[in-house]
Motif scaffolding. Structure first.
Motif, PDB file in Angstrom:
ATOM      1  N   ALA A   2      16.988 -24.966 -57.375  1.00  0.00           N
ATOM      2  CA  ALA A   2      15.600 -25.075 -56.931  1.00  0.00           C
ATOM      3  C   ALA A   2      15.481 -24.637 -55.479  1.00  0.00           C
ATOM      4  O   ALA A   2      16.382 -24.877 -54.667  1.00  0.00           O
ATOM      5  N   MET A   3      14.370 -23.988 -55.193  1.00  0.00           N
ATOM      6  CA  MET A   3      14.139 -23.549 -53.821  1.00  0.00           C
ATOM      7  C   MET A   3      13.584 -24.711 -53.010  1.00  0.00           C
ATOM      8  O   MET A   3      12.629 -25.363 -53.422  1.00  0.00           O
ATOM      9  N   GLY A   4      14.170 -24.961 -51.884  1.00  0.00           N
ATOM     10  CA  GLY A   4      13.657 -25.980 -50.974  1.00  0.00           C
ATOM     11  C   GLY A   4      12.570 -25.393 -50.110  1.00  0.00           C
ATOM     12  O   GLY A   4      12.319 -24.195 -50.118  1.00  0.00           O
ATOM     13  N   SER A   5      11.918 -26.237 -49.350  1.00  0.00           N
ATOM     14  CA  SER A   5      10.820 -25.770 -48.512  1.00  0.00           C
ATOM     15  C   SER A   5      11.317 -24.811 -47.431  1.00  0.00           C
ATOM     16  O   SER A   5      10.567 -23.990 -46.944  1.00  0.00           O
ATOM     17  N   LYS A   9       9.157 -18.155 -48.256  1.00  0.00           N
ATOM     18  CA  LYS A   9       8.784 -17.110 -47.303  1.00  0.00           C
ATOM     19  C   LYS A   9       7.277 -17.091 -47.196  1.00  0.00           C
ATOM     20  O   LYS A   9       6.576 -16.916 -48.186  1.00  0.00           O
ATOM     21  N   TYR A  10       6.757 -17.315 -46.021  1.00  0.00           N
ATOM     22  CA  TYR A  10       5.326 -17.308 -45.805  1.00  0.00           C
ATOM     23  C   TYR A  10       4.910 -15.928 -45.332  1.00  0.00           C
ATOM     24  O   TYR A  10       5.554 -15.333 -44.475  1.00  0.00           O
ATOM     25  N   ILE A  11       3.832 -15.425 -45.926  1.00  0.00           N
ATOM     26  CA  ILE A  11       3.344 -14.109 -45.533  1.00  0.00           C
ATOM     27  C   ILE A  11       1.912 -14.253 -45.029  1.00  0.00           C
ATOM     28  O   ILE A  11       1.196 -15.186 -45.389  1.00  0.00           O
ATOM     29  N   SER A  12       1.504 -13.319 -44.242  1.00  0.00           N
ATOM     30  CA  SER A  12       0.148 -13.350 -43.691  1.00  0.00           C
ATOM     31  C   SER A  12      -0.858 -12.916 -44.756  1.00  0.00           C
ATOM     32  O   SER A  12      -0.500 -12.339 -45.789  1.00  0.00           O
ATOM     33  N   ILE A  13      -2.113 -13.181 -44.489  1.00  0.00           N
ATOM     34  CA  ILE A  13      -3.175 -12.758 -45.401  1.00  0.00           C
ATOM     35  C   ILE A  13      -3.168 -11.241 -45.534  1.00  0.00           C
ATOM     36  O   ILE A  13      -3.321 -10.700 -46.632  1.00  0.00           O
ATOM     37  N   LYS A  14      -2.956 -10.557 -44.416  1.00  0.00           N
ATOM     38  CA  LYS A  14      -2.919  -9.092 -44.442  1.00  0.00           C
ATOM     39  C   LYS A  14      -1.797  -8.600 -45.354  1.00  0.00           C
ATOM     40  O   LYS A  14      -2.007  -7.702 -46.173  1.00  0.00           O
ATOM     41  N   GLU A  15      -0.611  -9.210 -45.231  1.00  0.00           N
ATOM     42  CA  GLU A  15       0.519  -8.815 -46.079  1.00  0.00           C
ATOM     43  C   GLU A  15       0.227  -9.124 -47.554  1.00  0.00           C
ATOM     44  O   GLU A  15       0.579  -8.339 -48.443  1.00  0.00           O
ATOM     45  N   ASP A  16      -0.426 -10.248 -47.800  1.00  0.00           N
ATOM     46  CA  ASP A  16      -0.765 -10.616 -49.171  1.00  0.00           C
ATOM     47  C   ASP A  16      -1.754  -9.614 -49.764  1.00  0.00           C
ATOM     48  O   ASP A  16      -1.611  -9.195 -50.912  1.00  0.00           O
ATOM     49  N   PHE A  17      -2.763  -9.210 -48.990  1.00  0.00           N
ATOM     50  CA  PHE A  17      -3.724  -8.207 -49.451  1.00  0.00           C
ATOM     51  C   PHE A  17      -3.018  -6.890 -49.749  1.00  0.00           C
ATOM     52  O   PHE A  17      -3.313  -6.234 -50.746  1.00  0.00           O
ATOM     53  N   GLU A  18      -2.101  -6.489 -48.890  1.00  0.00           N
ATOM     54  CA  GLU A  18      -1.359  -5.243 -49.108  1.00  0.00           C
ATOM     55  C   GLU A  18      -0.501  -5.342 -50.365  1.00  0.00           C
ATOM     56  O   GLU A  18      -0.414  -4.395 -51.143  1.00  0.00           O
TER      57      GLU A  18
END
Length: 146
Positions: A2-5, A9-18
């Motif tokens: 299981a992946m722990g916190s 990997k947190y991505i920015s809104i801009k990266e998510d849109f891309e």
């Protein structure tokens, strides 16, 4: 494992849109296709005239009877839900017609279920309108009652 916190990997809104290929052009296409669907419903939907008339009447009554904020939320929500169900029903009917114009018992069931969904939401809207407007209309004639 299981992946722990710590592993997220947190991505920015801009990266998510891309990543999703969301850009101004794709968003404009979504809006254009959606408005085209409403236009097709308006041009072909048998119930569009009834829906438009009842929506205008309901909004006028809302202003005339000075409905409160919660009542406006219910009115606007139910109008949106009715339109959404009508659009889905029209989509079902057009898809079935594209498959075959000949009688098919399964297509009949699909069309009947789409029509039933529209009828159910109409009954819900009718009940909500009675709950909202009945006391206000009665109060016009019998002011001491409400």
């Amino acid at each position: 494992m299981a992946m722990g916190s710590k592993d997220k990997k947190y991505i920015s809104i801009k990266e998510d849109f891309e990543r999703r290929n969301l850009n101004e052009k794709s968003l404009m296409n979504v809006i254009r296709y959606s408005l085209n669907g409403i236009k097709c419903y308006a041009e072909d939907g048998k119930s569009f005239i009834i829906y438009s008339f009842s929506s205008i009447l309901e909004i006028i009554l809302g202003f005339v009877f000075d409905v409160n904020g919660l009542e406006w939320i219910l009115i606007i929500s139910i109008l949106g839900i009715i339109l959404a169900v009508e659009l889905l029903n029209t989509g079902i009917e057009k898809t079935c017609d594209a498959i075959t114009k000949e009688y098919n018992p399964l297509i009949k069931i699909a069309k009947d279920c789409g029509s039933a969904a529209t009828f159910v939401i109409f009954i819900v809207a009718l009940i909500l309108n009675i709950i909202i407007f009945y006391p206000k209309i009665v109060a016009l004639f019998i002011p001491t009652l409400y």
